[in-house]
Design an enzyme around this catalytic site. Structure first.
Site, PDB file in Angstrom:
ATOM      1  CD1 TRP A 233      -2.937   1.461   0.694  1.00 51.28           C
ATOM      2  CD2 TRP A 233      -1.462   2.445   2.048  1.00 51.28           C
ATOM      3  NE1 TRP A 233      -3.417   2.719   0.984  1.00 51.28           N
ATOM      4  CE2 TRP A 233      -2.521   3.354   1.810  1.00 51.28           C
ATOM      5  CE3 TRP A 233      -0.408   2.848   2.866  1.00 51.28           C
ATOM      6  CZ2 TRP A 233      -2.566   4.625   2.376  1.00 51.28           C
ATOM      7  CZ3 TRP A 233      -0.445   4.115   3.419  1.00 51.28           C
ATOM      8  CH2 TRP A 233      -1.515   4.982   3.181  1.00 51.28           C
ATOM      9  CG  ASP A 400     -13.769   9.019  -1.348  1.00 52.99           C
ATOM     10  OD1 ASP A 400     -13.685   8.135  -0.486  1.00 52.99           O
ATOM     11  OD2 ASP A 400     -13.178   8.930  -2.445  1.00 52.99           O
ATOM     12  CG  ASP A 401     -16.034   5.899   3.272  1.00 57.10           C
ATOM     13  OD1 ASP A 401     -17.253   5.758   3.469  1.00 57.10           O
ATOM     14  OD2 ASP A 401     -15.177   5.112   3.718  1.00 57.10           O
ATOM     15  NE  ARG A 477      -9.966   1.969   5.178  1.00 60.68           N
ATOM     16  CZ  ARG A 477     -11.035   2.649   4.763  1.00 60.68           C
ATOM     17  NH1 ARG A 477     -12.091   2.007   4.310  1.00 60.68           N
ATOM     18  NH2 ARG A 477     -11.052   3.962   4.801  1.00 60.68           N
ATOM     19  CE  LYS A 510     -11.201   6.230  -5.002  1.00 58.82           C
ATOM     20  NZ  LYS A 510     -10.525   7.249  -4.163  1.00 58.82           N
ATOM     21  CD1 TRP A 511     -15.779  -1.787  -6.715  1.00 60.66           C
ATOM     22  CD2 TRP A 511     -17.412  -1.695  -8.232  1.00 60.66           C
ATOM     23  NE1 TRP A 511     -16.418  -2.998  -6.694  1.00 60.66           N
ATOM     24  CE2 TRP A 511     -17.428  -2.970  -7.614  1.00 60.66           C
ATOM     25  CE3 TRP A 511     -18.349  -1.417  -9.229  1.00 60.66           C
ATOM     26  CZ2 TRP A 511     -18.355  -3.961  -7.977  1.00 60.66           C
ATOM     27  CZ3 TRP A 511     -19.262  -2.406  -9.583  1.00 60.66           C
ATOM     28  CH2 TRP A 511     -19.262  -3.658  -8.965  1.00 60.66           C
ATOM     29  CG  ASP A 512     -11.811   1.980  -2.338  1.00 60.68           C
ATOM     30  OD1 ASP A 512     -10.907   1.165  -2.628  1.00 60.68           O
ATOM     31  OD2 ASP A 512     -11.594   3.021  -1.692  1.00 60.68           O
ATOM     32  CG  MET A 513     -12.127  -5.003  -2.467  1.00 62.62           C
ATOM     33  SD  MET A 513     -11.217  -6.307  -3.274  1.00 62.62           S
ATOM     34  CE  MET A 513      -9.607  -5.629  -3.458  1.00 62.62           C
ATOM     35  CG  ASN A 514     -10.360   0.653   1.079  1.00 61.84           C
ATOM     36  OD1 ASN A 514      -9.323   1.101   0.610  1.00 61.84           O
ATOM     37  ND2 ASN A 514     -11.516   1.293   1.005  1.00 61.84           N
ATOM     38  CG  ASP A 582      -5.313   4.680  -1.248  1.00 62.69           C
ATOM     39  OD1 ASP A 582      -6.021   4.967  -2.232  1.00 62.69           O
ATOM     40  OD2 ASP A 582      -5.671   3.892  -0.352  1.00 62.69           O
TER      41      ASP A 582
END
Length: 816
Positions: A233, A400-401, A477, A510-514, A582
């Site tokens: 990361w 965003d989030d 997370r 924005k398709w996230d996967m953390n 990021d």
């Protein structure tokens, strides 16, 4: 003359079959193999072109194959003979198109099958081959495409200019009645050949597939280096070269995703290969899950490369009649160094991976709320930020989030995709209309594949989470994977995301996967199928992404996975661009983006200008440097514009206007890497070679080093170009106490007086402006104005401190 006839004529030119010999050709490469009398497929050659095979007779092609085939009369010592009919045939030292265990080949296998009788020996031999101009769609996976991306063929001109052909070879293990299909797809327009495999259980017994690779390349010699792209990361795509002289080198992910630890794109090259010269193979996989790339040199100095799904913790149970398809692998080769290989890969990704409404469209300049506000968002704060974005030229505002459920931190609410109306009265419909009223498009962030334990969804459906029932779960997370191996979960998410994306004027997602996977287990699968979970999850992700991108074809979907944890060709089949990292620190980004550039074009990587000091490294860098690095890709901003002063806002306004003027070059031009040491040098050139933008970026300044040059690449040597920069004026505070050498009064650093003077007095920057040929710009380069070296400063001096950079523009003379 019929369209079908013309197609087949083109196909025959790209794929030739001369009795038992097959030749696949692109303008720059040749791929050859033959069927041996035993039925095995001997790999003869893959590399730069061996000439034009279109005009050769069958006899000439057979003669060429005889030159390349391995000659043997007796088996070597301590080797296994294949059978009594072919005692001289030892598979251990033969170059093959595919391999398996049990008959003497003890190298990396292509396939491993456990049979009903407990045996793991396989013996797949040639049955038939078919040449065609079609590319059937995969049932469970994405793949490359030819023609239009909706499955229909384009008009005749496209077919003639973007030539494509398909070779399907069927092998059979007669002992167990199992079928293996090897598919080869030739993309002539970009010197790319792709391969995939398909396993079919034609027997009456169930079998367990423990490994199925997508491609295998055997080379008759050694001396290769493997370039891999590792990281973590915040520092994705750091490359390293490993010589493979003996033994095995592996690049792999077992993280459940393609991962930022090891990207599936790798390179094989000679030890003397450089950016501009030498043999280089580029190899990638159209897959977003656990992958495996291995290079092995055996006892006879021969090299084998395999690529496909990682066999670790993988097996697939196939009942009679069942089929398993492996992901598609991508191969290209060039003798023009890393750059030659990269240009072919970039062309292939742009033309045959990215698809849909946004394939060729210029991407908007966006402003993302994350680093400006994190979770502390509400309608008033967002609109205040959006208005500031409008004033500097932003085209797309992204929330965003933090907009849903009780999402005030990362410990809750994933899965509860209902708007928090306390933060956003009127919901997504109102905030999207508010942003549109400011003259911008509206986008939002989602993370559909995840669930928080502290959520309504988890409380109602704990069996939908990927976890081992009754056992402790290791989280990442503060969140868990939803079990996309479960079709019910995919169906639910499809409907829920459809509801979200339909609830406002949404132009971007924005398709996230953390996180990566842990405790990999699907509660919907029986125990004997648990090693199918990770692959079934990826197939579920593809089904979800396909459904939503088909429902909302004009939404610009951007992939993200804690930055670059799922930056791969599989994701790019649905998301035309992916958040590269990021980490927005330009020093880090210069290495990260250069790493991606070896296998991926600029149009698919997004980069943002963020605050200084940077939120990931606390490094302070100039605003223009942050822009210069981010401009090489899909540009965005991610900082609180309301905290900037007038001078900074004016600079951003100029940056965005400049980027829009050159956007098509930055996003869709051909990218060339130059130096990469203390000085980084990039050039991007329009496809017609009429316009180009060069950049130099310096990490650390060295004393008394005033001279440097910029050397372009990719220009037309015969054109004459206007080469220039855009001069800027420098803040006197950047010169520190030196201003007292010219000031009539002493000015203390940080004082009110210094700040007041800085409002009205700036220092001039250097101007570069010449007209010369492309040949000179590329071969000799431009000797730039001298940098400050401690002995004087004027309008001809280049201010070039730590982390400084410059953009240089090149336009064909008289370009309009």
């Amino acid at each position: 003359m019929s369209l079908y006839y013309l197609e087949m004529q083109r196909v025959a030119e790209m794929i030739r079959r001369s009795k038992h010999v097959f030749v696949l050709s692109t303008p720059g490469t040749t791929y050859m193999f033959q069927v041996l009398p035993s039925g095995h497929l001997e790999h003869l050659y893959y590399g730069t072109s061996l000439g034009d095979f279109r005009g050769k007779s069958d006899d000439e092609i057979l003669q060429d194959a005889a030159c390349l085939e391995e000659k043997r009369a007796f088996p070597a010592g301590n080797m296994i003979s294949y059978d009594q009919k072919h005692p001289e045939l030892t598979l251990e030292d033969l170059c093959l198109e595919m391999s398996s265990y049990g008959k003497g080949d003890i190298r990396e296998p292509f396939i491993e099958v456990a049979h009903a009788d407990g045996s793991v020996t396989s013996d797949f031999l040639f049955e038939n081959a078919v040449i065609s101009a079609d590319k059937p769609a995969y049932e469970t996976l994405p793949g490359s495409y030819f023609g239009s991306d909706d499955g229909e063929k384009k008009e005749l001109e496209y077919i003639c200019s973007s030539r494509f052909s398909h070779l399907a070879v069927t092998l059979r293990d007669a002992s167990y009645n199992l079928r293996l299909e090897l598919h080869y797809y030739v993309y002539e327009d970009c010197d790319v050949i792709t391969r995939c495999s398909r396993f079919v259980n034609d027997s009456t017994d169930q079998v367990r597939l423990n490994r199925l690779m997508s491609t295998q390349l055997d080379f008759a010699d050694g001396g290769y280096q493997m370039r891999m792209f590792h990281g973590a990361w915040g520092r994705e795509m750091y490359w390293s070269d490993l010589p493979v002289r003996a033994g095995k080198v592996v690049n792999a992910s077992i993280a459940g995703v393609s991962s930022n630890r090891s990207n599936p794109f790798v390179m094989l090259h000679r030890e003397d290969t450089t950016e501009n010269a030498g043999l280089c193979y580029g190899l990638n996989l159209i897959y977003s899950g656990n992958h495996y790339e291995a290079v092995e040199v055996n006892s006879f100095g021969k090299t084998r490369f395999v690529s496909g799904i990682n066999p670790q913790s993988f097996s697939f149970l196939l009942l009679p009649g069942d089929t398993f398809e492996a992901p598609e692998a991508v191969m290209t080769c060039s003798d023009a160094g890393y750059t030659g290989m990269s240009l072919s890969m970039h062309h292939f990704v742009r033309e045959h991976i990215v698809r849909g409404f946004w394939k060729d469209r210029e991407r908007p300049v966006l402003l993302n709320s994350w680093e400006a506000a994190y979770f502390k968002i509400n309608r008033s704060r967002l609109l205040h930020l959006a208005k500031a974005g409008r004033d500097v030229g932003i085209e797309l505002f992204v929330m965003d989030d933090g907009w849903f459920g009780k999402r005030d931190n990362d410990k809750s609410s994933l899965g509860d995709w209902d708007v928090n109306t306390e933060k956003l009265p009127g919901g997504l419909e109102q905030i999207s209309r508010d942003v549109q009223g400011l003259g911008m498009k509206f986008g939002l962030w989602v993370e559909p594949e995840m669930v928080s334990q502290n959520s309504r969804l988890y409380q109602e459906h704990p069996d939908w989470a990927m976890q081992i029932p009754g056992k402790p779960h290791a989280e990442g997370r503060n969140q868990m994977f939803l079990d996309l191996a479960n079709p019910e979960v995919v169906d639910y998410l499809t409907e829920k995301m459809k509801e979200v994306f339909s609830s406002g004027e949404i132009s971007y997602v924005k398709w996230d996967m953390n996180r990566i996977m842990s405790d990999v287990y699907s509660p919907c699968l029986p125990a004997e199928r648990q090693e199918e979970t990770a692959h079934r999850y990826i197939c579920g992700f593809y089904r979800l992404a396909h459904a939503l991108t088909a429902m909302f074809p004009e939404i610009l979907f951007e992939g993200c996975a804690a930055g670059g944890c799922r930056f791969d060709l599989g994701a790019l089949c649905y998301f035309p661009q992916i958040w590269a990292s990021d980490d927005t620190d330009p020093v880090m980004r210069s290495r990260i983006q250069q790493g991606y550039s070896y296998g991926y074009p600029l149009s698919v990587m997004t980069a943002h200008v963020s605050a200084s000091p940077n939120h990931q490294t606390l490094r302070s860098t100039p605003l223009d440097t942050r822009f210069h690095i981010a401009a090489y890709g899909d540009l965005g901003y991610e900082l609180n514009l309301n905290d900037l002063d007038r001078r900074e806002l004016d600079e951003i306004r100029r940056q965005i206007a400049l980027y829009k003027e050159w956007r098509h070059v930055f996003q869709y031009g051909d990218f060339y890497r130059g130096r990469f040491d203390n000085l980084v040098e990039w050039t991007v050139v329009s496809r017609d070679r009429k316009r180009a933008v060069g950049m130099i970026f310096q990490n650390l300044t060295e004393a008394n080093q005033p001279y440097t040059m910029y050397r372009a690449r990719g220009l037309d040597p015969d054109k004459r170009y206007h080469f220039y920069n855009i001069a800027k004026r420098h803040d006197i505070r950047d010169f520190g106490d030196l201003i007292n050498t010219a000031s009539p009064v002493h000015v203390r650093q940080g004082s009110v007086l210094q700040n007041m003077i800085a409002r009205f007095v700036t220092m001039p920057g250097e101007q570069e402006e010449i007209v010369t040929s492309g040949e000179i710009l590329m071969k000799a380069g431009v000797k730039l104005q001298g940098a400050y070296s401690g002995t004087g400063y004027n309008e001809h001096t280049r201010y070039f401190a730590d982390f400084n950079s410059r953009l240089y523009f090149m336009e064909e003379e008289d370009y309009v």
